[in-house]
Design an enzyme around this catalytic site. Structure first.
Site, PDB file in Angstrom:
ATOM      1  N   GLY A  79      16.068   1.150   9.682  1.00 35.81           N
ATOM      2  CA  GLY A  79      15.821   1.763   8.380  1.00 35.81           C
ATOM      3  C   GLY A  79      14.385   2.226   8.254  1.00 35.81           C
ATOM      4  O   GLY A  79      13.485   1.697   8.900  1.00 35.81           O
ATOM      5  N   GLY A 132      11.530   3.728   5.132  1.00 41.13           N
ATOM      6  CA  GLY A 132      11.283   3.929   3.713  1.00 41.13           C
ATOM      7  C   GLY A 132       9.904   4.479   3.476  1.00 41.13           C
ATOM      8  O   GLY A 132       9.187   4.843   4.413  1.00 41.13           O
ATOM      9  N   TYR A 140       7.293   2.935   2.488  1.00 40.82           N
ATOM     10  CA  TYR A 140       6.169   2.061   2.797  1.00 40.82           C
ATOM     11  C   TYR A 140       6.250   1.457   4.191  1.00 40.82           C
ATOM     12  O   TYR A 140       5.355   0.704   4.578  1.00 40.82           O
ATOM     13  CB  TYR A 140       6.075   0.937   1.763  1.00 40.82           C
ATOM     14  CG  TYR A 140       5.773   1.436   0.380  1.00 40.82           C
ATOM     15  CD1 TYR A 140       6.791   1.576  -0.559  1.00 40.82           C
ATOM     16  CD2 TYR A 140       4.482   1.802   0.030  1.00 40.82           C
ATOM     17  CE1 TYR A 140       6.516   2.062  -1.817  1.00 40.82           C
ATOM     18  CE2 TYR A 140       4.214   2.275  -1.240  1.00 40.82           C
ATOM     19  CZ  TYR A 140       5.230   2.400  -2.153  1.00 40.82           C
ATOM     20  OH  TYR A 140       4.960   2.879  -3.399  1.00 40.82           O
ATOM     21  N   GLY A 141       7.264   1.748   4.973  1.00 39.40           N
ATOM     22  CA  GLY A 141       7.300   1.164   6.302  1.00 39.40           C
ATOM     23  C   GLY A 141       8.603   1.407   7.015  1.00 39.40           C
ATOM     24  O   GLY A 141       9.501   2.102   6.537  1.00 39.40           O
ATOM     25  N   VAL A 165      11.807  -0.514   9.242  1.00 40.78           N
ATOM     26  CA  VAL A 165      12.509  -1.782   9.431  1.00 40.78           C
ATOM     27  C   VAL A 165      13.156  -1.795  10.813  1.00 40.78           C
ATOM     28  O   VAL A 165      13.865  -0.857  11.179  1.00 40.78           O
ATOM     29  CB  VAL A 165      13.574  -2.003   8.338  1.00 40.78           C
ATOM     30  CG1 VAL A 165      14.260  -3.353   8.535  1.00 40.78           C
ATOM     31  CG2 VAL A 165      12.940  -1.931   6.955  1.00 40.78           C
ATOM     32  N   LYS A 205      10.189  -5.794   8.668  1.00 41.77           N
ATOM     33  CA  LYS A 205       9.666  -4.627   7.957  1.00 41.77           C
ATOM     34  C   LYS A 205       8.183  -4.487   8.313  1.00 41.77           C
ATOM     35  O   LYS A 205       7.384  -5.382   8.037  1.00 41.77           O
ATOM     36  CB  LYS A 205       9.844  -4.809   6.457  1.00 41.77           C
ATOM     37  CG  LYS A 205       9.439  -3.605   5.609  1.00 41.77           C
ATOM     38  CD  LYS A 205       9.788  -3.864   4.154  1.00 41.77           C
ATOM     39  CE  LYS A 205       9.456  -2.690   3.256  1.00 41.77           C
ATOM     40  NZ  LYS A 205       9.803  -2.957   1.848  1.00 41.77           N
ATOM     41  N   ASP A 244      15.147  -0.663  -8.470  1.00 36.29           N
ATOM     42  CA  ASP A 244      15.597   0.381  -7.534  1.00 36.29           C
ATOM     43  C   ASP A 244      16.982   0.048  -6.984  1.00 36.29           C
ATOM     44  O   ASP A 244      17.223   0.071  -5.778  1.00 36.29           O
ATOM     45  CB  ASP A 244      14.596   0.521  -6.381  1.00 36.29           C
ATOM     46  CG  ASP A 244      14.713   1.874  -5.692  1.00 36.29           C
ATOM     47  OD1 ASP A 244      14.184   2.028  -4.590  1.00 36.29           O
ATOM     48  OD2 ASP A 244      15.365   2.792  -6.263  1.00 36.29           O
TER      49      ASP A 244
END
Length: 872
Positions: free
Chosen positions: A29, A31, A33-34, A36, A51, A141
């Site tokens: 994954g 996103g 901010y980082g 995974v 993460k 979220d």
């Protein structure tokens, strides 16, 4: 920075030190901010999710630690488990529970769920929200992508990066627009019932495939959420629509809580058993059970018993009447008859029956056919049944893979069938195995091209995944076909093609998996690593394949595909990154980009638009990549592009994070102008370069503003700024730096700030020596020709000593004399025993009372002349 390790007992092991090792596997994954990763604990061999977050400073680190503070106190079966964190250098590794089945969004991509299946997931989500809200936490979220599934398909609420506690001021604009409650959209703040609105949007997403108002652009969607009422599709049950109406109550005080929704009638309805799905529905309106057909007065259409119609179905020479067969025969008997036909390879009536079943019978025959194992017999006759598979069973790909369809893929010709098989197979096996399998399919390339031409998202996803693996070859023929696709009015396709070329040139994920063994070895980096100060142009240097990998006229095609400054930032970022990856250290390609003046103008527009809003981390990364490329391009600048390139450098100087790169570009431009013997002079305010097209001005005030900025990271900036001050056109610039009211304060603060860095202190002393010498040179001198230049300069120095600023050199020398005295040294001070520091301090001290040593100049390692003085 020392490494910090904080692990839960489950992640500790007696045989390990505090720095437990993990082997990173594939990315699961990404996103805002980082990234995974799926990872393996090397001691226990258990899977975890890690993460990886890049941060620039302590303030940003503290923001990410808030997520950890929330997670470590949450313990519930529907909340993703927290296992600990590891902080190392400028990276933070958060260890979480690994959810092997992906997210609900991954499940929905294969097709919307029916209500009975969706209820199970919604109940579990509400249980998780009920617990969160009882703990005083607002998720903020909630959406299908943040609802993960473990190996037992239990829902786990994840991604608490924007969550907050109820007693904190939750007034920030956080979350995803289509799932966001109207009160959050209006800036009135988030509450626990804001999560309930997001849950309602998630229910719509699971049941229909998309959230409410998905067909509107962001601004229009936001307006609709605040001002319009969402009307659920009529295909949903009435109780489900009532459930959604409760969630979408605009008055937040009337919106139900999670506990109330758990008792809602929709979730309380019993789930229909698998046998009930195949029963004929009861209805008072019998007319709806009959389909109007044209019947001729033939004996074939007289009323017959079940066996008569089943016998018709099994006879290949007899015309099949699906409407009569389904209306007169038991569904189980029809399916048994179809399986018998498949066993015997008689496919004449099979497709007609399944086509009718999907259109008029809600696919009940197909579902029962799959349940009792009919697919195995159908697949025995590939590729004869390819059209049946692609038209009637395309949504049952997992079942077909279980029954052995992979063995027949090489013989298929339907591109959509091949793409569907490939997409589903990727979800079931390891990434490497999938890439190797795809590389062996002779029809994969043609299927991808067909899918891209027809806007199939499956084709886009498959191309992006395969392009990142060296196990899937991408030859010139394939790349040429990608370049031939029409990109002008299709931004999504353009993004996909640019991203796939970037993946080809970088092959990032393969390199990480092969080289990163544990956190004690080299940690993973993102395409735009910011572990170094952002004022330093730094980029991951990809392992480039031979130049012959790219087709002819690639750069010409790429520049014709240039986006505008108002396009999506993701698209712009991939375009700039591809320009960099395809031209890095390639003088010919860099020259082509420079000749295409529109590229430099694009970067200038981006810097003007985005430099004012660097709060969004993605924007900072985009500008950093553009800056890195411009630094290389400035070395190939020409007379036509000189003005634009200098404008770009000045724009970057306005942003402290990018000041070093801006100075680098300006240096290259001035060096080019000197090499080409353009006239360069200084007036009272600017450095002026005279070119045939007009004067180019570099304002002193922007350079001074950059130097005196409190935010510039001087470790990388000061050597380049020293080079700039050493150039012939910058005489008066040094003078203005010295006479600035904050000069001595700047000197003191920099030596205090970098007292523990020997290299930076030496670089700053070299800078002082240059500017103080130039300061002396710049003072007014006599125009008499009978006096030597050495005498004139010496006179100028003595004249400078009589001016109001005459004590500047003396003040600097006195400060330097006392700065490294052992008895007055501050904590962490280094350099007191450095021979080079002592020599530089003595050179500066000589400037107080010296004269030029005739005909002798020092040349530093960068080739810049520094006048040398003899003491009087």
């Amino acid at each position: 920075m020392a490494m910090r390790v904080n692990l839960t007992p489950a992640q500790r092991h007696p045989a390990t030190s505090s720095s437990t090792h993990y082997a990173l596997k594939q990315v699961v994954g990404k996103g805002a901010y980082g990234i995974v990763y799926r990872a393996i604990n090397r001691q226990t061999q258990k899977e975890v999710a890690i993460k990886v977050i890049e941060y620039d400073d302590e303030e940003e680190l503290n923001e990410h630690m808030l997520e950890i503070d929330l997670l470590k106190n949450l313990r519930h079966q529907n909340i993703v488990k927290y296992h600990g964190f590891i902080q190392k250098s400028h990276q933070l590794y958060i260890l979480l529970e690994y959810c092997s089945q992906g997210s609900l969004r991954d499940l929905v991509k294969r097709g919307p769920l029916d209500e009975s299946d969706a209820k199970t997931f919604i109940r579990q989500t509400l249980e998780g929200l009920k617990y969160l809200h009882e703990q005083g936490v607002i998720h903020r979220d909630i959406k299908a992508a943040n609802l993960l599934l473990d190996s037992r398909n239990v829902v786990k609420l994840a991604d608490f990066g924007v969550s907050t506690r109820v007693n904190n001021l939750a007034m920030t604009y956080a979350g995803s627009p289509n799932w966001m409650a109207p009160e959050v959209m209006l800036g009135q703040g988030a509450s626990t019932v804001s999560d309930i609105w997001s849950l309602g949007a998630t229910v719509v997403e699971i049941l229909t495939g998309n959230p409410p108002f998905h067909n509107l652009v962001n601004e229009a969607a936001c307006y609709a959420i605040v001002h319009d009422s969402y009307i659920p599709p009529k295909s949903l049950s009435s109780s489900c629509r009532r459930f959604l109406s409760s969630c979408f109550q605009k008055n937040l005080f009337k919106r139900p809580r999670a506990l109330e929704l758990l008792n809602h009638e929709w979730l309380s309805e019993t789930k229909q058993s698998i046998l009930e799905r195949f029963k004929e529905p009861e209805s008072d309106n019998w007319d709806s059970d009959f389909i109007e057909v044209e019947v001729s007065p033939s004996k074939d259409h007289d009323i017959h018993d079940e066996q008569y119609y089943l016998k018709q179905l099994t006879q290949a020479r007899v015309e099949c009447h699906p409407h009569l067969i389904f209306s007169e025969c038991d569904l189980g008997a029809v399916v048994s008859c179809l399986i018998d036909l498949c066993k015997r390879g008689q496919m004449k009536n099979v497709k007609e029956m399944f086509t009718y079943d999907l259109k008029y019978n809600e696919g009940r025959c197909r579902s029962l056919f799959i349940t009792i194992g009919g697919l195995t017999y159908l697949l025995n006759h590939c590729p004869v049944v390819e059209n049946i598979l692609s038209e009637c069973f395309i949504n049952d790909m997992r079942e077909m893979i279980k029954c052995g369809i992979l063995a027949h893929c090489k013989s298929f010709s339907d591109p959509l069938l091949i793409l569907s098989i490939s997409s589903t197979f990727h979800e079931l096996v390891d990434y490497k195995i999938w890439c190797q399998w795809c590389s062996q399919l002779p029809n994969m390339v043609e299927s991808i091209i067909y899918g891209l031409e027809n806007n199939e998202k499956m084709a886009e996803d498959i191309l992006l995944k395969l392009s990142a693996s060296s196990l899937f070859p991408m030859d010139k023929h394939f790349l040429s076909k990608l370049m031939a696709l029409p990109l002008r009015n299709n931004l999504r396709l353009k993004y996909t093609i640019l991203k796939s070329f970037n993946n080809l040139l970088e092959r990032k994920e393969e390199q990480r998996e092969n080289t990163i063994e544990s956190f004690d070895s080299r940690p993973p980096v993102t395409p735009l690593s910011t572990s170094l100060p952002l004022s330093t142009p730094s980029v991951n240097i990809p392992v480039f394949p031979p130049q012959s990998t790219l087709p002819d006229r690639f750069m010409d095609w790429l520049l014709k595909s240039m986006p505008s400054a108002t396009d999506d930032p993701h698209l712009i970022k991939n375009f700039i990154e591809l320009c960099y990856n395809s031209s890095h250290l390639n003088q010919v390609s860099l020259g082509e980009i420079v000749e295409h003046r529109e590229f430099i103008k694009l970067v200038k527009q981006l810097a003007q638009q985005l430099s004012g809003d660097l709060s969004i981390k993605y924007m900072k990364s985009l500008l950093l990549m553009a800056l890195q490329l411009c630094v290389e391009l400035s070395q190939e600048v020409n007379e036509t592009t000189l003005s634009d390139m200098i404008d770009v450098s000045l724009q970057f100087l306005l942003v402290p994070e990018f000041a070093t790169g801006g100075i680098d570009i300006l240096l290259h431009c001035l060096q080019f102008a000197l090499h080409e013997r353009f006239k360069i002079y200084e007036d009272t305010t600017d450095i002026v370069i005279v070119v045939p097209s007009g004067d180019i001005r570099v304002p002193h005030r922007k350079l001074l503003q950059t130097f005196y900025s409190e935010e510039v990271k001087f470790g990388n900036f000061i050597p380049k700024f020293t080079k700039l001050c050493s150039l012939p056109p910058c005489n008066s610039l040094s003078y203005e730096i010295i006479i600035h009211k904050d000069f001595m304060d700047k000197v003191r603060s920099l030596f205090d700030l970098y007292r523990s860095s020997l290299i930076i202190q030496i670089d700053f002393l070299k800078f002082l020596k240059i500017v103080l010498t130039r300061y002396a040179e710049f003072m007014p001198q006599s125009k008499r020709k009978d006096i030597s230049s050495e005498k004139l300069l010496s006179t100028g120095m003595k004249h400078a000593m009589l001016q109001p600023n005459a004590n500047i050199i003396r003040n600097v020398a006195n400060f330097l004399h006392h700065n490294w005295q052992i008895e007055k040294a501050q904590k962490g001070q280094v350099g007191a025993d450095s021979v080079l520091i002592k020599q530089l301090c003595q050179d500066i001290e000589l400037l107080q009372h010296g004269e030029l040593q005739a005909g002798n100049k020092l040349i530093d390692k960068d080739g810049f002349a520094i006048p040398k003085f003899n003491p009087i």
